[in-house]
Design an enzyme around this catalytic site. Structure first.
Site, mmCIF file in Angstrom:
data_model
loop_
_atom_site.group_PDB
_atom_site.id
_atom_site.type_symbol
_atom_site.label_atom_id
_atom_site.label_comp_id
_atom_site.label_asym_id
_atom_site.label_seq_id
_atom_site.Cartn_x
_atom_site.Cartn_y
_atom_site.Cartn_z
ATOM 1 N N ARG A 126 0.841 -1.199 0.000
ATOM 2 C CA ARG A 126 0.000 0.000 0.000
ATOM 3 C C ARG A 126 0.881 1.256 0.000
ATOM 4 O O ARG A 126 1.948 1.279 0.629
ATOM 5 C CB ARG A 126 -0.876 -0.023 1.259
ATOM 6 C CG ARG A 126 -1.938 1.064 1.340
ATOM 7 C CD ARG A 126 -3.021 0.873 0.336
ATOM 8 N NE ARG A 126 -4.220 1.640 0.654
ATOM 9 C CZ ARG A 126 -5.201 1.832 -0.231
ATOM 10 N NH1 ARG A 126 -5.129 1.332 -1.454
ATOM 11 N NH2 ARG A 126 -6.276 2.503 0.113
ATOM 12 N N THR A 414 -8.954 0.532 -10.407
ATOM 13 C CA THR A 414 -8.271 -0.648 -9.893
ATOM 14 C C THR A 414 -8.363 -1.852 -10.830
ATOM 15 O O THR A 414 -9.061 -1.822 -11.834
ATOM 16 C CB THR A 414 -8.820 -0.963 -8.473
ATOM 17 O OG1 THR A 414 -8.833 0.219 -7.693
ATOM 18 C CG2 THR A 414 -8.067 -2.017 -7.751
ATOM 19 N N GLU A 434 -5.792 4.093 -7.566
ATOM 20 C CA GLU A 434 -6.987 4.697 -6.957
ATOM 21 C C GLU A 434 -7.953 5.192 -8.016
ATOM 22 O O GLU A 434 -8.565 4.388 -8.682
ATOM 23 C CB GLU A 434 -6.627 5.800 -5.962
ATOM 24 C CG GLU A 434 -7.559 5.832 -4.744
ATOM 25 C CD GLU A 434 -9.021 6.132 -5.066
ATOM 26 O OE1 GLU A 434 -9.863 5.250 -4.789
ATOM 27 O OE2 GLU A 434 -9.326 7.224 -5.538
HETATM 28 N N1 GLY Z 1 -8.368 2.883 -3.850
HETATM 29 C C1 GLY Z 1 -9.189 1.751 -3.842
HETATM 30 C C2 GLY Z 1 -8.997 0.936 -2.632
HETATM 31 O O1 GLY Z 1 -7.883 0.829 -2.156
HETATM 32 O O2 GLY Z 1 -9.934 0.384 -2.123
#
Ligand code: GLY
Length: 592
Positions: A126, A414, A434
């Site tokens: 992340r 995504t 995102e």
């Molecule tokens: N940005 C989409 C997610 O991480 O859920």
């Protein structure tokens, strides 16, 4: 029999009708876009998707969002590579041909089943907030949240990318191939060029105004000021050069000129400058974390824990529903959807209160999926109508803490990759920048994420802190739910989807369809959607799901019929392998 007929009718009418309806208003919904000419195998996979049947294999399989990327992964697997090797090839090609959804400038979560040790684990790639970021980053001078796109577009929203570190870590741990060779398919395609797909062309046209704001982005996606057209031959020499640099040293993304270029671009972006530093890059590492699992239908549904809310929320929904005999209900029965909708509302209430990056915020992680807690919450579902009120529960927790409910916004983008290799390893990875086209900033041939807008813009509510508030070095809460379903200690299904916070509903529904209603993976990923995120009950327009509008409305749900663009990619693992690719997008499954 009634049940089987209803399922057949839903499947026959649903995806085809959904496709037409979605085509009319949402360009990202369809695409076969010339891919059939790639090879007889790709043509057969596209045909299987159109016919609504899974792709079959015995040894290996890969399912992802674009045929070029799937082909690159298939070549690696056919040559004896592992799923971790194939993941590198698939992701680096996706970053080229589907640049709006994921890539080197973004983040990802990987759930990994290791055949040799028979262990399940996860890697957290992340994005992280800069150390210089402050909690009020997304509030204006009056303390009010910025408008969403004012925060997204530009440097303010960019976190330190994690996908390059995750790929390098996974391949070093579980790969057999030569790292540099795995980047070659993307390098070749970037250098020689590929045809812009109808989906990419339509998305560029739709976003042209935002893409035009930054010169390097505009010159790539809007040459001579015009959006790239479907079928146009597109090269990306800068991307090929970036990958060549990473081929020599994967850590070069975080230590050298690439990191410096990202920092300079983000911090100079007008109107919204960022606060990244090269130290943020030096400190970045993908983190291995325990998988989070919940029981459903005699299986263990396992996925990514914090900072993702994916596995916990999917696990809560399924864990509550496991207290009811969903399999005895017809998939078209509104009572089945009452149970699913209210289980989802209860789970999202807990998500909004408790879930965030547990390296920063204490979380009742085990308590949230404890079967006793979920059985207690499930008792709330015992009536005939929608719950009049839904609030967070009180899971067991050794750390009492007062928290307020989250207010973050997530819009669908995504991509999801599922892979099984010939050694029995399984990879389930959801990957993102995102928003579609992320921050719209482009560096060295790839787009930069806007992942920091997955934090709550508000830090507190009524003086009480929000768990998912922004903090320096913290990872924003995600909804990504890469999943491996286990049966008796062995993997039985790899699945995941894009879709912002609807990911949770898409993945939970497909697992229900497969395990409780006996649909094969292609049927399960194509099934018309009904998704509740603790707001409206969203029903997929133009499909049999829209027939639920009256009955669910009568039960007291606030119902909305609209297009719902999941991108589910699934592999069923039993005697052989069966792959399913979402008909709403341009992906396929290939296997052997
Ligand atoms: N940005 C989409 C997610 O991480 O859920």
């Amino acid at each position: 029999m009634r049940k089987i007929l209803a399922v057949m009718a839903a499947l026959a009418a649903g995806p085809a009708v959904a496709q037409q309806a979605a085509d009319a208003v949402q360009p990202e919904a369809t695409t076969s876009g010339g891919f059939a000419a790639m090879s007889p195998q790709v043509a057969a996979a596209l045909q299987a998707k159109e016919d609504g049947v899974p792709v079959q294999g015995k040894t290996w399989m890969v399912a992802a969002a674009n045929p070029h990327a799937v082909q690159a992964g298939a070549d690696v697997l056919a040559a004896g590579g592992t799923a971790a090797d194939a993941l590198v090839a698939v992701q680096t090609v996706l970053g080229l041909v589907e640049p709006q959804s994921s890539g080197l400038g973004g983040g990802a979560f990987l759930v990994w089943y290791d055949a040799a040790s028979k262990q399940l684990t996860t890697l957290d790639g992340r994005e992280t907030a800069p150390l210089a970021a402050t909690p009020k980053r997304f509030l204006d001078a009056e303390g009010e949240p910025l408008k969403f796109y004012d925060a997204v577009v530009g440097g303010l929203s960019v976190g330190v990318p994690g996908t390059p570190a995750l790929l390098a870590t996974a391949q070093a741990k579980w790969g057999k191939g030569n790292w540099a060779d795995l980047l070659q398919p993307a390098i070749t395609l970037a250098q020689d060029g590929f045809d812009v797909s109808p989906r990419l062309a339509a998305l560029i046209a739709e976003d042209a105004e935002r893409l035009a704001r930054f010169e390097s982005t505009a010159s790539y996606f809007l040459p001579q000021g015009q959006p790239l057209q479907a079928g146009a031959r597109l090269t990306n020499v800068a991307y090929a050069d970036t990958l060549r640099t990473l081929a020599d040293d994967p850590r070069a993304f975080y230590t050298g000129a690439i990191a410096q270029d990202i920092v300079d671009t983000v911090n100079a972006a007008v109107p919204a400058g960022g606060l990244l530093s090269t130290l943020d890059f030096t400190l970045y590492a993908a983190r291995e974390r325990d998988a989070v699992c919940a029981p459903f239908q005699g299986h263990e549904v396992c996925g990514m824990g914090p900072p993702s809310s994916g596995a916990l929320t999917v696990g809560q929904i399924l864990g509550m529903l496991d207290n009811y005999d969903l399999g005895a209900l017809d998939p078209a029965d509104p009572q089945a959807w009452r149970l699913i909708g209210d289980a989802s509302r209860l789970a999202f209430a807990d998500r909004g209160r408790y879930m965030a990056d547990s390296d920063f915020v204490p979380m009742p992680t085990a308590g949230l999926v404890d079967p006793t807690y979920l059985a207690e919450r499930a008792k709330l579902l015992g009536g005939d109508d929608a719950l009049p009120e839904v609030s967070p529960g009180t899971p067991e927790w050794d750390h009492a803490m007062l928290l307020s409910d989250d207010e973050s916004i997530e819009l669908p983008s995504t991509s999801h990759i599922s892979i099984v290799d010939s050694y029995g390893n399984v990879a389930s990875m959801t990957t993102t920048i995102e928003n579609g086209f992320g921050s719209r900033l482009m560096v060295r041939g790839f787009l930069l994420n806007n992942e920091l807008t997955d934090f709550s813009f508000r830090t507190h509510s009524d003086g009480v802190p929000i768990a998912n508030r922004l903090e320096p070095g913290k990872r924003p809460r995600s909804s990504m739910a890469p999943t491996i379903v286990m049966k008796d200690g062995a993997p039985a299904l790899a699945i995941g989807s894009p879709g912002g916070s609807r990911i949770i509903g898409y993945v939970a529904q497909a697992i229900i369809a497969h395990l409780a209603w006996g649909m094969d993976v292609q049927q399960a990923v194509a099934m018309p959607h009904a998704v509740n995120r603790f707001g409206t009950y969203d029903l997929e327009a133009g499909t049999t799901a829209a027939d639920l509008e009256g009955p669910l409305g009568d039960m007291g749900f606030d119902v909305k019929t609209q297009d719902l663009n999941s991108g589910l990619h699934a592999i069923e693992i039993s005697d052989g392998l069966k792959g399913g690719a979402d008909p709403r997008r341009e992906g396929i499954a290939l296997g052997d």
